[in-house]
Design a protein around this motif. Structure first.
Motif, PDB file in Angstrom:
ATOM      1  N   ARG A  66       4.347  -1.244  -1.185  1.00 38.38           N
ATOM      2  CA  ARG A  66       3.806  -2.109  -2.241  1.00 38.38           C
ATOM      3  C   ARG A  66       4.645  -3.383  -2.304  1.00 38.38           C
ATOM      4  O   ARG A  66       5.865  -3.315  -2.531  1.00 38.38           O
ATOM      5  CB  ARG A  66       3.864  -1.371  -3.581  1.00 38.38           C
ATOM      6  CG  ARG A  66       2.988  -0.134  -3.650  1.00 38.38           C
ATOM      7  CD  ARG A  66       1.523  -0.458  -3.590  1.00 38.38           C
ATOM      8  NE  ARG A  66       1.121  -1.400  -4.595  1.00 38.38           N
ATOM      9  CZ  ARG A  66       0.280  -1.135  -5.595  1.00 38.38           C
ATOM     10  NH1 ARG A  66      -0.271   0.058  -5.692  1.00 38.38           N
ATOM     11  NH2 ARG A  66      -0.057  -2.066  -6.465  1.00 38.38           N
ATOM     12  N   GLU A  68       5.018  -5.591  -4.539  1.00 41.14           N
ATOM     13  CA  GLU A  68       5.736  -5.801  -5.815  1.00 41.14           C
ATOM     14  C   GLU A  68       7.117  -5.147  -5.759  1.00 41.14           C
ATOM     15  O   GLU A  68       8.101  -5.698  -6.274  1.00 41.14           O
ATOM     16  CB  GLU A  68       4.967  -5.172  -6.980  1.00 41.14           C
ATOM     17  CG  GLU A  68       3.550  -5.655  -7.157  1.00 41.14           C
ATOM     18  CD  GLU A  68       2.521  -4.781  -6.418  1.00 41.14           C
ATOM     19  OE1 GLU A  68       2.791  -4.358  -5.278  1.00 41.14           O
ATOM     20  OE2 GLU A  68       1.443  -4.541  -6.974  1.00 41.14           O
ATOM     21  N   ILE A  69       7.189  -3.975  -5.121  1.00 38.34           N
ATOM     22  CA  ILE A  69       8.463  -3.237  -5.081  1.00 38.34           C
ATOM     23  C   ILE A  69       9.376  -3.857  -4.022  1.00 38.34           C
ATOM     24  O   ILE A  69      10.561  -4.113  -4.270  1.00 38.34           O
ATOM     25  CB  ILE A  69       8.211  -1.735  -4.771  1.00 38.34           C
ATOM     26  CG1 ILE A  69       7.269  -1.135  -5.817  1.00 38.34           C
ATOM     27  CG2 ILE A  69       9.539  -0.974  -4.714  1.00 38.34           C
ATOM     28  CD1 ILE A  69       6.803   0.276  -5.521  1.00 38.34           C
ATOM     29  N   THR A 289      10.893   5.733  -7.952  1.00 37.11           N
ATOM     30  CA  THR A 289      10.961   4.422  -7.271  1.00 37.11           C
ATOM     31  C   THR A 289       9.837   4.285  -6.249  1.00 37.11           C
ATOM     32  O   THR A 289       9.917   3.455  -5.348  1.00 37.11           O
ATOM     33  CB  THR A 289      12.293   4.258  -6.523  1.00 37.11           C
ATOM     34  OG1 THR A 289      12.368   5.325  -5.569  1.00 37.11           O
ATOM     35  CG2 THR A 289      13.487   4.311  -7.454  1.00 37.11           C
ATOM     36  N   ASN A 290       8.833   5.145  -6.346  1.00 37.73           N
ATOM     37  CA  ASN A 290       7.768   5.192  -5.342  1.00 37.73           C
ATOM     38  C   ASN A 290       8.341   5.515  -3.958  1.00 37.73           C
ATOM     39  O   ASN A 290       7.720   5.229  -2.942  1.00 37.73           O
ATOM     40  CB  ASN A 290       6.990   3.865  -5.300  1.00 37.73           C
ATOM     41  CG  ASN A 290       5.587   4.036  -4.750  1.00 37.73           C
ATOM     42  OD1 ASN A 290       4.913   5.022  -5.033  1.00 37.73           O
ATOM     43  ND2 ASN A 290       5.154   3.106  -3.929  1.00 37.73           N
ATOM     44  N   ALA A 334      13.649  -1.305  -7.855  1.00 38.74           N
ATOM     45  CA  ALA A 334      12.484  -0.566  -7.341  1.00 38.74           C
ATOM     46  C   ALA A 334      11.844   0.257  -8.451  1.00 38.74           C
ATOM     47  O   ALA A 334      10.614   0.317  -8.576  1.00 38.74           O
ATOM     48  CB  ALA A 334      12.901   0.335  -6.180  1.00 38.74           C
ATOM     49  N   ALA A 337       9.873  -2.027 -10.910  1.00 39.95           N
ATOM     50  CA  ALA A 337       8.622  -2.499 -10.290  1.00 39.95           C
ATOM     51  C   ALA A 337       7.621  -1.352 -10.173  1.00 39.95           C
ATOM     52  O   ALA A 337       6.408  -1.541 -10.375  1.00 39.95           O
ATOM     53  CB  ALA A 337       8.918  -3.109  -8.920  1.00 39.95           C
ATOM     54  N   THR A 338       8.123  -0.160  -9.871  1.00 42.45           N
ATOM     55  CA  THR A 338       7.234   1.006  -9.737  1.00 42.45           C
ATOM     56  C   THR A 338       6.591   1.362 -11.074  1.00 42.45           C
ATOM     57  O   THR A 338       5.366   1.555 -11.156  1.00 42.45           O
ATOM     58  CB  THR A 338       8.044   2.215  -9.206  1.00 42.45           C
ATOM     59  OG1 THR A 338       8.564   1.879  -7.923  1.00 42.45           O
ATOM     60  CG2 THR A 338       7.188   3.459  -9.093  1.00 42.45           C
TER      61      THR A 338
END
Ligand SMILES: Cc1ncc(COP(=O)(O)O)c(C=O)c1O
Length: 443
Positions: A66, A68-69, A289-290, A334, A337-338
């Motif tokens: 992603r 964004e992350i 944190t995805n 992270a 953002a996640t």
């Protein structure tokens, strides 16, 4: 590097790395590597595209890579790459803790950061001991968990774990751990959602621990709300409620290990939102944190934090515990953002909405010859296949064949675990099931 055009690695290049939880000899003969990820897809070293049926390892709930992350992490590393978290910190650690407590079940008000699920479990063990000691109950040093539990691989978590393979060969585990029965029961076979039978009766195993050790000697009961790694064992109706009741009656802390079930997997932020029972302590990692940075966290009730902190005079460290990389700036970036993606895209609700379709698709495989049981809840499902020769032989073969056919999943022994990213589309679920059907049929 153009990952999708393929990357060849020769045998010598593979020798130095000792892979975890892997049959290294056969892996190095026939390595299965990922070189690229995007959304619900991963690419192997030959350039073939695979569906990710396991969100990496229950990590990548919002899909892979992603931007964004990635951008948040890159920006953070350019600004401030590291800060110690002992007697120092940085604004992002507080920002993440605030974002997290906003979605944690109400009584959980404080968050402690570490780097993995295993560390979160061992941190929770030490917090439980410290809490009781601070209340003058230092004699509470027995822990309760379950057969078939997985609580990571540090010594504390290994001791709590109930997976035979993970305990064999490690004699130096923590003493004083009582294992209750796992909740799987042949009567529940092919139950979709929570099985109906025997919940309170199975939870009463905690009374056996109390009768054996004395309720006032037990520090905590550790439970995965849904036993994940062992193959998705969903708690029967009334099980978690009864455990909560017995813990409360006996001053035992209930620790919910939400390393897999957290962050939308059950169709709510945490299992408290879907299965309805809250722990005194919660462990988390993976989708926090995805999967883009290593991070774990422990959430605790206000009373636990206050008891430990207030038991120490000012200017004295209250909990002599922590890691060099606790609340690492890149991991915090992270995590923030996640959580923003989860909120913006309403992914926990998406998981709830998609669950029925997903479970129906997985349960459509139940009549295949090799399949002996299927379980599922939310966006997590487990498929048992018939054992042949020795446990795990068929499971391992299945995961290899699925990979080669274009589907990545995790197997534990002879159980296959399916937990796609929460951004998965219905057609992608259909594609996953088609590959599963094909490979289960030829097992
Ligand atoms: C419930 C549970 N606890 C702890 C862990 C350990 O997490 P890690 O592998 O990040 O140490 C896992 C990993 O799968 C898990 O499922």
């Amino acid at each position: 590097m153009n990952a999708t055009q393929g990357i060849e690695m020769v045998r010598e290049e593979l020798e130095s790395h000792w892979l975890p939880f892997t049959d290294n000899k056969s892996f190095k003969d026939d390595p299965r590597l990922f070189v690229k990820g995007d959304g619900v897809y991963l690419w192997n070293q030959h350039g073939d595209r695979l569906l990710d049926g396991c969100s990496g390892l229950f990590t990548s709930a919002a899909g892979h890579c992603r931007p964004e992350i990635t951008e948040a992490v890159a920006k953070q590393l350019q600004e401030l790459d590291y800060t110690p978290s002992f007697l120092r910190s940085h604004p992002r650690s507080f920002e993440l803790a605030n974002k997290l407590t906003a979605i944690l079940p109400e009584p959980i008000t404080k968050v402690f950061f570490c780097n993995s699920g295993s560390e979160s479990v061992d941190t929770a063990i030490k917090m439980a001991l410290q809490y009781h000691a601070c209340r003058g109950e230092g004699h509470r040093n027995i822990f309760v968990s379950r057969h078939r539990a997985y609580h990571g691989v540090n010594i504390g978590g290994t001791s709590l774990s109930g997976l035979i393979k993970n305990r064999q060969g490690f004699n130096g585990t923590m003493p004083g751990v009582f294992h209750m029965r796992a909740t799987w029961d042949p009567d529940q076979i092919f139950s979709k959602g929570q099985p109906l039978n025997r919940g309170p009766e199975l939870a009463d195993d905690l009374l056996t621990a109390i009768q054996t050790y004395g309720g006032n000697n037990i520090a905590a009961c550790f439970i995965e709300p849904i036993a994940g790694s062992t193959g998705c064992l969903v708690p029967p109706v009334g099980y978690l409620e009864r455990l909560r009741e017995i813990c409360d009656e006996n001053g035992i802390l209930l620790v919910l290990d939400e390393v897999i079930t957290g962050f939308g997997r059950t169709g709510g932020a945490f299992s408290a939102d879907t299965l309805g029972v809250t722990g005194d302590i919660m462990t988390m990692a993976k989708a926090l944190t995805n999967g883009a940075q290593p991070m774990g966290a422990v959430g605790v009730k206000e009373e636990i934090y206050q008891t430990i902190v207030e038991a120490h005079p000012r200017d004295v460290v209250e909990l002599a515990h922590g890691y060099t990389y606790s609340a690492h700036p890149a991991a915090c970036a992270a995590g923030i953002a996640t959580l923003e993606i989860y909120e913006k895209e309403n992914l926990f609700q998406r998981a709830a909405d998609l669950s029925e379709y997903f479970l129906d698709a997985i349960f459509s495989l139940q009549n295949l010859g090799a399949v002996t049981d299927i379980r599922g809840y939310g966006m997590l499902a487990g498929i048992d296949i018939a054992t042949e020769d020795f446990p795990g032989k068929k499971g391992n073969l299945l995961q290899k064949r699925l990979f080669d056919a274009g589907l990545h999943i995790k197997t534990t022994g002879d159980a296959a675990l399916i937990s796609p990213p929460l951004v998965v589309e219905k057609e992608q679920i259909d594609d996953m099931c088609e590959i599963l059907k094909q490979e289960l049929s030829r097992l």
